[in-house]
Design a protein around this motif. Sequence first.
Motif, PDB file in Angstrom:
ATOM      1  N   HIS A  39       0.842  -1.198   0.000  1.00 20.86           N
ATOM      2  CA  HIS A  39       0.000   0.000   0.000  1.00 20.86           C
ATOM      3  C   HIS A  39       0.882   1.256   0.000  1.00 20.86           C
ATOM      4  O   HIS A  39       0.591   2.235  -0.703  1.00 20.86           O
ATOM      5  N   ALA A  40       1.951   1.230   0.769  1.00 19.31           N
ATOM      6  CA  ALA A  40       2.882   2.354   0.812  1.00 19.31           C
ATOM      7  C   ALA A  40       3.552   2.558  -0.547  1.00 19.31           C
ATOM      8  O   ALA A  40       3.730   3.704  -0.996  1.00 19.31           O
ATOM      9  N   VAL A  41       3.918   1.472  -1.214  1.00 15.72           N
ATOM     10  CA  VAL A  41       4.532   1.571  -2.543  1.00 15.72           C
ATOM     11  C   VAL A  41       3.537   2.178  -3.523  1.00 15.72           C
ATOM     12  O   VAL A  41       3.883   3.083  -4.295  1.00 15.72           O
ATOM     13  N   GLU A  42       2.295   1.706  -3.487  1.00 18.02           N
ATOM     14  CA  GLU A  42       1.270   2.258  -4.375  1.00 18.02           C
ATOM     15  C   GLU A  42       1.082   3.754  -4.128  1.00 18.02           C
ATOM     16  O   GLU A  42       0.962   4.532  -5.078  1.00 18.02           O
ATOM     17  N   GLY A  43       1.076   4.145  -2.873  1.00 18.36           N
ATOM     18  CA  GLY A  43       0.929   5.559  -2.538  1.00 18.36           C
ATOM     19  C   GLY A  43       2.081   6.391  -3.064  1.00 18.36           C
ATOM     20  O   GLY A  43       1.878   7.489  -3.597  1.00 18.36           O
ATOM     21  N   ALA A  44       3.286   5.873  -2.918  1.00 15.34           N
ATOM     22  CA  ALA A  44       4.466   6.599  -3.399  1.00 15.34           C
ATOM     23  C   ALA A  44       4.416   6.769  -4.915  1.00 15.34           C
ATOM     24  O   ALA A  44       4.721   7.848  -5.444  1.00 15.34           O
ATOM     25  N   LEU A  45       4.016   5.723  -5.631  1.00 11.76           N
ATOM     26  CA  LEU A  45       3.907   5.808  -7.092  1.00 11.76           C
ATOM     27  C   LEU A  45       2.791   6.766  -7.498  1.00 11.76           C
ATOM     28  O   LEU A  45       2.964   7.565  -8.428  1.00 11.76           O
ATOM     29  N   ALA A  46       1.666   6.694  -6.805  1.00 14.50           N
ATOM     30  CA  ALA A  46       0.548   7.586  -7.123  1.00 14.50           C
ATOM     31  C   ALA A  46       0.938   9.045  -6.906  1.00 14.50           C
ATOM     32  O   ALA A  46       0.584   9.916  -7.713  1.00 14.50           O
ATOM     33  N   ASN A  47       1.678   9.313  -5.837  1.00 17.40           N
ATOM     34  CA  ASN A  47       2.115  10.688  -5.574  1.00 17.40           C
ATOM     35  C   ASN A  47       3.091  11.171  -6.635  1.00 17.40           C
ATOM     36  O   ASN A  47       3.018  12.326  -7.076  1.00 17.40           O
ATOM     37  N   ALA A  48       4.004  10.319  -7.047  1.00 17.07           N
ATOM     38  CA  ALA A  48       4.948  10.691  -8.099  1.00 17.07           C
ATOM     39  C   ALA A  48       4.206  10.989  -9.397  1.00 17.07           C
ATOM     40  O   ALA A  48       4.492  11.979 -10.083  1.00 17.07           O
ATOM     41  N   LYS A  49       3.231  10.159  -9.721  1.00 12.19           N
ATOM     42  CA  LYS A  49       2.445  10.366 -10.938  1.00 12.19           C
ATOM     43  C   LYS A  49       1.652  11.667 -10.848  1.00 12.19           C
ATOM     44  O   LYS A  49       1.598  12.442 -11.799  1.00 12.19           O
ATOM     45  N   ARG A  50       1.071  11.934  -9.697  1.00 12.32           N
ATOM     46  CA  ARG A  50       0.282  13.148  -9.499  1.00 12.32           C
ATOM     47  C   ARG A  50       1.150  14.392  -9.718  1.00 12.32           C
ATOM     48  O   ARG A  50       0.761  15.315 -10.440  1.00 12.32           O
ATOM     49  N   VAL A  51       2.342  14.401  -9.123  1.00 12.77           N
ATOM     50  CA  VAL A  51       3.239  15.547  -9.270  1.00 12.77           C
ATOM     51  C   VAL A  51       3.633  15.720 -10.738  1.00 12.77           C
ATOM     52  O   VAL A  51       3.635  16.837 -11.267  1.00 12.77           O
ATOM     53  N   LEU A  52       3.942  14.629 -11.411  1.00 14.63           N
ATOM     54  CA  LEU A  52       4.330  14.690 -12.819  1.00 14.63           C
ATOM     55  C   LEU A  52       3.201  15.252 -13.680  1.00 14.63           C
ATOM     56  O   LEU A  52       3.417  16.159 -14.495  1.00 14.63           O
TER      57      LEU A  52
END
Length: 88
Positions: free
Chosen positions: A41-54
């Motif tokens: 879940h933490a990995v998914e959150g980190a990827l989602a945040n990176a995608k959001r910023v991009l």
Amino acid sequence: MSHASHPDIVKRLKRAHGHLAGVIAMIEEGRPCLDLAQQLHAVEGALANAKRVLIQDHMEHCLGEGVDQSGRAAREALAEFKALAKYL
């Protein structure tokens, strides 16, 4: 094209990469499924945040400023936004 947000995105992705490597190690060690689910879940959150910023950076700088500065047609910017929206 490099953006000011890219170094932050790289940091986020490296953090997610390390987290994911940790999850793999946890699986190999036979750790409990609840622990694995929490870490995934933490990995998914980190990827989602990176995608959001991009995506936000792209919309702000490439679509927003690109239309104003280069004279691109609003139709082209809208088409690009529609293509980008499927990743939101």
